[in-house]
Motif scaffolding. Structure first.
Motif, PDB file in Angstrom:
ATOM      1  N   ASP A 150       0.867  -1.171   0.000  1.00 27.20           N
ATOM      2  CA  ASP A 150       0.000   0.000   0.000  1.00 27.20           C
ATOM      3  C   ASP A 150       0.909   1.228   0.000  1.00 27.20           C
ATOM      4  OD1 ASP A 150      -1.626   2.217   0.731  1.00 27.20           O
ATOM      5  OD2 ASP A 150      -3.070   0.861   1.652  1.00 27.20           O
ATOM      6  N   THR A 153       0.268   3.930   2.896  1.00 31.46           N
ATOM      7  CA  THR A 153       0.635   3.624   4.281  1.00 31.46           C
ATOM      8  C   THR A 153       1.983   2.921   4.385  1.00 31.46           C
ATOM      9  OG1 THR A 153      -0.476   1.466   4.231  1.00 31.46           O
ATOM     10  CG2 THR A 153      -1.816   3.382   4.833  1.00 31.46           C
ATOM     11  N   THR A 154       2.577   2.571   3.231  1.00 27.15           N
ATOM     12  CA  THR A 154       3.844   1.815   3.155  1.00 27.15           C
ATOM     13  C   THR A 154       3.768   0.504   3.929  1.00 27.15           C
ATOM     14  OG1 THR A 154       4.915   2.915   5.054  1.00 27.15           O
ATOM     15  CG2 THR A 154       5.171   3.938   2.862  1.00 27.15           C
ATOM     16  N   SER A 155       2.598  -0.092   3.986  1.00 28.63           N
ATOM     17  CA  SER A 155       2.432  -1.379   4.670  1.00 28.63           C
ATOM     18  C   SER A 155       2.287  -2.502   3.641  1.00 28.63           C
ATOM     19  CB  SER A 155       1.201  -1.346   5.585  1.00 28.63           C
ATOM     20  OG  SER A 155       0.028  -1.063   4.845  1.00 28.63           O
TER      21      SER A 155
END
Length: 266
Positions: A150, A153-155
């Protein structure tokens, strides 16, 4: 239907094909370099100068008629009929360009090139076979399954599927792909993925060309479509093992395992 001819002992097993705007066809015989011909010509001409011995071409790609070869020896590009390294020596499975940035799927993750220098981008711990670079997500098909970043969100969301995912596309908002076991992979809209073994069909790859998506299989070429909201495959050409396809406004160009490069009118 027009079936291409092959000179001499040229192998019939093809892994990839590209149609260029100057009416040239370029194709990769399995383990035998690269060949090309004018669409109206009878015989293929080998253009393997610059490729090292034992180079196997995984995919051919063309961007603004600049030709790239993704191979087990790295990424190559073609200039004036000769191949040269594109600066990435890792085994390469896919290459795409987004503006001035090039992205490559390799045996050590996803890499990007900017200002003529390659840099690691993500997931150096897995082999990446294919990827999608979307506005909100980066989707990787890997030897473990699927990984989705993502970008907001850098997740990460990692899906270990007990099989490699070798090609990817998006059909009407749904992620789809092919697995190394010849299955069709589809997002199930419940946060996961379902795998389907199509009866009697082994899917080699899912290929996007413009607004169309194709399934290249050991039974022939299919177009991906939907019936009643479910993914379906519509047969376009049956009776040959299709490994790759390219299209223009007139024809489908199919790389096959046993019948050379075939051209079929749309």
């Amino acid at each position: 239907m027009q079936l291409s001819t092959n000179p001499g002992e040229l192998i019939f097993h093809f892994s990839s094909v590209k149609k260029l705007s100057d009416n040239e066809l370029v194709a990769a015989p399995l383990g035998k370099g690269i060949v090309y011909k004018k669409e109206t010509a009878k015989d293929w001409v080998e253009i393997s100068e610059g490729l090292t011995d034992q180079t196997h071409i995984n995919r051919l790609q063309a961007h603004d008629d600049q030709l790239y070869a993704c191979s087990n020896k790295g990424l190559f590009n073609c200039s004036e009929g000769k191949w040269q390294s594109a600066g990435l020596s890792l085994g390469c499975y896919q290459y795409k360009q987004f503006g001035e940035i090039g992205l490559a799927a390799t045996v050590c993750g996803l890499w990007y090139m900017e200002d003529e220098e390659w840099r690691m981008m993500m997931r150096s711990d897995v082999t990446v076979y294919d990827f999608l670079y979307l506005p909100q997500y980066v989707v990787l098909g890997t030897n473990e399954g699927m990984s989705i970043l993502d970008r907001m969100t850098t997740s990460w969301m990692n899906y270990k599927l007990d099989t490699g995912v070798t090609s990817l596309s998006v059909h009407r908002g749904t992620l789809i792909g092919a697995t190394e076991h010849g299955e069709l992979l589809t997002g199930n809209r419940r946060g996961g993925f379902d795998r389907y073994r199509m009866p009697g069909i082994f899917i080699f790859s899912i290929v996007s060309r413009g607004q169309e998506i194709f399934a290249c299989t050991d039974r022939g070429l299919y177009r991906v479509s939907s019936i009643g909201g479910r993914i379906s495959l519509m047969a376009l050409k049956i009776g040959c093992q299709v490994t790759d396809v390219d299209v223009d406004e007139r024809c489908y160009y199919m790389a096959t395992l046993f019948e050379g490069i075939q051209c079929m009118e749309r």
